[in-house]
Enzyme design. Sequence first.
Site, PDB file in Angstrom:
ATOM      1  N   ASP A 115      79.140   7.366  30.215  1.00 21.17           N
ATOM      2  CA  ASP A 115      79.737   6.904  28.962  1.00 21.17           C
ATOM      3  C   ASP A 115      80.904   5.937  29.128  1.00 21.17           C
ATOM      4  O   ASP A 115      81.575   5.620  28.141  1.00 21.17           O
ATOM      5  CB  ASP A 115      80.184   8.093  28.113  1.00 21.17           C
ATOM      6  CG  ASP A 115      81.194   8.985  28.812  1.00 21.17           C
ATOM      7  OD1 ASP A 115      81.384   8.842  30.032  1.00 21.17           O
ATOM      8  OD2 ASP A 115      81.790   9.840  28.134  1.00 21.17           O
ATOM      9  N   GLU A 116      81.159   5.431  30.320  1.00 22.16           N
ATOM     10  CA  GLU A 116      82.228   4.446  30.457  1.00 22.16           C
ATOM     11  C   GLU A 116      81.968   3.545  31.655  1.00 22.16           C
ATOM     12  O   GLU A 116      81.306   3.916  32.621  1.00 22.16           O
ATOM     13  CB  GLU A 116      83.612   5.094  30.549  1.00 22.16           C
ATOM     14  CG  GLU A 116      83.824   5.972  31.749  1.00 22.16           C
ATOM     15  CD  GLU A 116      85.264   6.466  31.864  1.00 22.16           C
ATOM     16  OE1 GLU A 116      86.197   5.677  31.614  1.00 22.16           O
ATOM     17  OE2 GLU A 116      85.434   7.647  32.214  1.00 22.16           O
ATOM     18  N   ASP A 150      84.486   2.540  26.661  1.00 21.35           N
ATOM     19  CA  ASP A 150      84.425   4.002  26.692  1.00 21.35           C
ATOM     20  C   ASP A 150      83.768   4.477  25.398  1.00 21.35           C
ATOM     21  O   ASP A 150      84.283   4.239  24.303  1.00 21.35           O
ATOM     22  CB  ASP A 150      85.839   4.576  26.822  1.00 21.35           C
ATOM     23  CG  ASP A 150      85.851   6.054  27.158  1.00 21.35           C
ATOM     24  OD1 ASP A 150      84.767   6.632  27.361  1.00 21.35           O
ATOM     25  OD2 ASP A 150      86.950   6.638  27.206  1.00 21.35           O
TER      26      ASP A 150
END
Length: 380
Positions: free
Chosen positions: A124-125, A30
Site C-alpha cells: 500500500d505504499e 500511501d
Amino acid sequence: MTVLPRPAGPEADHGAFDDAQGLRKVIHVDMDAFYASVEQRDDPSLKGLPVAVGGAAGRGVVAAASYEARVFGVRSAMPGGRARALCPDLVFRPPRFEVYRAVSQQIRAIFLDYTPDVEPLSLDEAYLDVTRDLRGIGSATRIAELIRQRIRHDTGLTASAGVSYNKFLAKLASDQNKPDGLCVIRPGEGAAFVARLPVARFHGVGPRGAERMKALGIVTGADLRRLDLATLRAHFGAQADYLYRAARGIDLRAVRADRPRKSVGAERTFERDLSTGPVLRETLETIIDLAWERIARADVRGRTVTLKLRLSDFQAMSRARSSPAPIADRATFAALARELLDGLLPLPQPIRLMGLILSALDEPGAPETAAPEGQGQLPF
C-alpha cells in the site's frame, strides 16, 4: 492540498533541489487505510462504519483499521479484544491478502505509467522518482495529482501523497493531510518543515525512542537540531547520524526500483518480563500474527525463520530454522516459529522482548535491475 509558502530568504537546507546539482523529485504515495478501505469498497454496507481487518477473538490482532475505527483509538497491531473494548460496534473482517495484492498490482501499474523508478515499500505504499518526465507533464506536483485521480478512478480507493526533493521529506508530507490529501515540500522548505514537527513523526523513532528524547528535552525537530553530532552519538549510537540529517531535512538515499529487501518481521517489547512456558507460547501467537501480516503486506516469501529474544538482563538470544522451499503460508511460518520457541524452553531468564523474522527472501514482484538515472529536471 498543502503547499508551504516559499521562504523569504536563504535557508541552510542541505539537499534542496537545484537545477545545476541535479537533485531529485520524489513522490511518496500511501493508500488510505488500505485493507479496511478495500473491504468497505467491496461491501457497501460497511461504508461509514468502523471496520477492522484481522481477528476479533482469542489471540486475534488488528491488521488494519478504517478511519471511522481510528476515531475510537483502534490501531493496527492492537489485540482484537482491546479493539472491541474501545469500539463495541467495531465490524471485523478476515484479511483477504489475494485481493489486496491484486489491487496493489493495479496501483503499481499506474505508477509505472509515469516513471520506471518505483520503490515499493509494501502493498500500500511506494516511493516514485519522477525526475524523468515520461509524459512531458512538467510538474511533480501535477504528476502526484494525476496518480491520485487515476487510483480513485481505477480502484475506487483514495491515496495520500507527499511531494518533495528526498524520500524522508516526501514520506513526512504524505502523512500530513491524510486521508485523501496532498502535501508539497519545496526546495528550501525542508528544514523549516521538520523543525516544527514532533520527533515522534520521524520514521524510525518509535514510542520508546520518543520518550527517551523527551527525557532529554527533545520534542520537536528544532529541539533535535540544537544537538551536535557528538552529543547525539553519545545518546543514540548508530542512529545518531540519521537523526542529525533528519533534523535538517537531509536524506541522501536514492529511490531504488531494485531495492533488495533482506528480511521482514515484527517484535514487541513487554511492559513486564515474561517467563512461563504457557505465557511465552501465547505471546508467540501474537507475534506470529503481527509478523505474518507484515510479510503478506510486503508480498514476499522467504526460507529462514528466526526467533529473537531479549532477556531481562538485555542479553540477546536467537535461533533460526530454514525451509528447503520458500514459506508461502502462515501455517508453515507458525509451525517453524513454535518449534524454535519449544527448543529454547525453559529459558534461563525471563524475557523483555520477542520477535520473529523471515529472511532469505524471494520477492516475485521485484524487478531485477534498476532503471537508469534520468537527466531531465521537473519543476515542482
